[in-house]
Design an enzyme around this catalytic site. Structure first.
Site, PDB file in Angstrom:
ATOM      1  N   HIS A  45       0.835  -1.207   0.000  1.00 17.10           N
ATOM      2  CA  HIS A  45       0.000   0.000   0.000  1.00 17.10           C
ATOM      3  C   HIS A  45       0.868   1.255   0.000  1.00 17.10           C
ATOM      4  O   HIS A  45       1.583   1.525   0.967  1.00 17.10           O
ATOM      5  CB  HIS A  45      -0.870  -0.034   1.261  1.00 17.10           C
ATOM      6  N   HIS A  87      -1.229  10.454  -2.762  1.00 17.57           N
ATOM      7  CA  HIS A  87      -2.532  10.109  -2.179  1.00 17.57           C
ATOM      8  C   HIS A  87      -3.457  11.316  -2.090  1.00 17.57           C
ATOM      9  O   HIS A  87      -4.637  11.242  -2.448  1.00 17.57           O
ATOM     10  CB  HIS A  87      -2.344   9.510  -0.787  1.00 17.57           C
TER      11      HIS A  87
HETATM   12  O1  G3P Z   1      -6.782   1.768  -2.378  1.00 16.05           O
HETATM   13  C1  G3P Z   1      -7.028   1.089  -1.210  1.00 16.05           C
HETATM   14  C2  G3P Z   1      -6.888   2.091  -0.133  1.00 16.05           C
HETATM   15  O2  G3P Z   1      -5.653   2.684  -0.368  1.00 16.05           O
HETATM   16  C3  G3P Z   1      -7.966   3.102  -0.193  1.00 16.05           C
HETATM   17  O3  G3P Z   1      -7.764   4.115   0.693  1.00 16.05           O
HETATM   18  O4  G3P Z   1      -7.283   6.434   1.149  1.00 16.05           O
HETATM   19  O5  G3P Z   1      -5.469   4.741   1.338  1.00 16.05           O
HETATM   20  O6  G3P Z   1      -6.312   5.400  -0.900  1.00 16.05           O
HETATM   21  P1  G3P Z   1      -6.646   5.216   0.555  1.00 16.05           P
HETATM   22 CA    CA Z   2      -5.315   3.861  -2.454  1.00 15.33          CA
END
Ligand code: G3P
Ligand code: CA
Length: 297
Positions: A45, A87
């Site tokens: 992530h 992000h």
């Molecule tokens: O994409 C999965 C997760 O990353 C969604 O939340 O806010 O971390 O992009 P975010």
């Molecule tokens: Ca994401």
């Protein structure tokens, strides 16, 4: 029975064991054999962002080194139409800049330091080499990691960036990550925006899509909603803290993949695997590898 075995048996059911479809998942009219090479996907992530500044090349390198199956990339678009990995819609949290990404050219964003904030916020993981890291473009990421890597790409704020989907698909095609003879599992596209995903699906129905969801209270989902998602996506991603086993099973019964986010503690990883998830997003891909290894023993 150890959780992992239970999960694999459930995966076999999901992927069509006994129906001649082992190793394939069928969604939106398209099969994606390579998605089932490994039943539990470990998604790095924002890279291995527990250890390095998110969405930097070093974070992605670590994610790859820690055996993440996919590099997760959030996309924003600059004033001059370049797709960058970030992000937030604003520069403030992860760079020394300020204001909206859409108000700055790529050249301006390239002047910023995308690493020092991490050293200040997480001193125990700080490294000198993180200071001064640059915000990468999507193309730079694809140039560096090539077609040997898998990419789990999110269209962020697509309503703010008209043309984002077309630009993304053009780049993926140029880098030979989509098209004839390319395993469709090289790239997954995810979004909280159904409109964005449906647009991608209309442009290229062969790209596997994942619909992201957010729950602020105990998650519930109807059969109709699941069938609606299934028209264009192969799976769902949602915050893990509001789901339970019944929710996971219901998603699986509709033959959809389920990839909760963002799971950083081993106890949560173990619980979700026991419930039957098919992968998860984590800032610590090494921890998920360890949990998967424990379960195999
Ligand atoms: O994409 C999965 C997760 O990353 C969604 O939340 O806010 O971390 O992009 P975010
Ligand atoms: Ca994401």
């Amino acid at each position: 029975m150890k959780p992992i075995f239970r999960n694999i048996m459930m995966s076999a059911a999901l992927f069509g064991a006994g129906t001649g479809m082992v190793g394939q998942v069928q969604a939106a009219g398209t099969s994606h054999p390579a998605l089932t090479d490994k039943k539990i996907l470990n998604v790095a992530h924002r890279g291995a962002s527990g250890y390095a500044p998110e969405h930097t090349l070093l974070s992605y390198e670590l994610g790859e080194a820690m055996k993440g199956d996919y590099i997760e990339i959030d996309l924003q678009m600059t004033k001059d139409g370049e797709l960058i990995a970030m992000h937030d819609e604003t520069l403030d949290r992860t760079t020394n800049g300020t204001g909206l990404v859409k108000d700055y050219t790529l050249e301006e964003i390239k002047q910023l330091d995308a690493g020092s904030w991490f050293n200040e916020k997480y001193p125990s993981y700080a490294k000198e080499e993180y200071a001064g890291l640059k915000v990468p473009t999507l193309e730079e990421i694809l140039q560096k990691f090539g077609s040997g890597e898998r990419y789990y790409i999110e269209t962020k704020s697509p309503e703010v960036y008209p043309g984002m989907e077309e630009k993304l698909l053009k780049i993926l095609k140029e880098y030979k990550l989509t098209g004839t003879n390319v395993p469709s599992s090289k790239v997954l596209i995810q979004s909280f925006s159904p409109e964005s995903l449906k647009k991608v699906h209309a442009l290229n129905p062969d790209i596997p899509l994942v619909q992201l969801l957010w729950y602020d209270e105990t998650a519930a989902i109807t059969d109709n909603e699941l069938e609606e998602y299934k028209k264009y996506s192969i799976g769902l991603g949602m915050n893990f803290d509001k789901i339970d086993e019944a929710y996971v099973q219901k998603v699986r019964e509709h033959d959809l993949l389920i990839h909760p986010y963002t799971v950083n503690q081993k106890e949560d990883m173990r619980k979700l695997l026991d419930w039957g998830v098919t992968g998860m997003f984590t800032n610590f891909p090494d921890r998920l590898q360890e949990v998967l290894r424990e379960n195999r023993q």
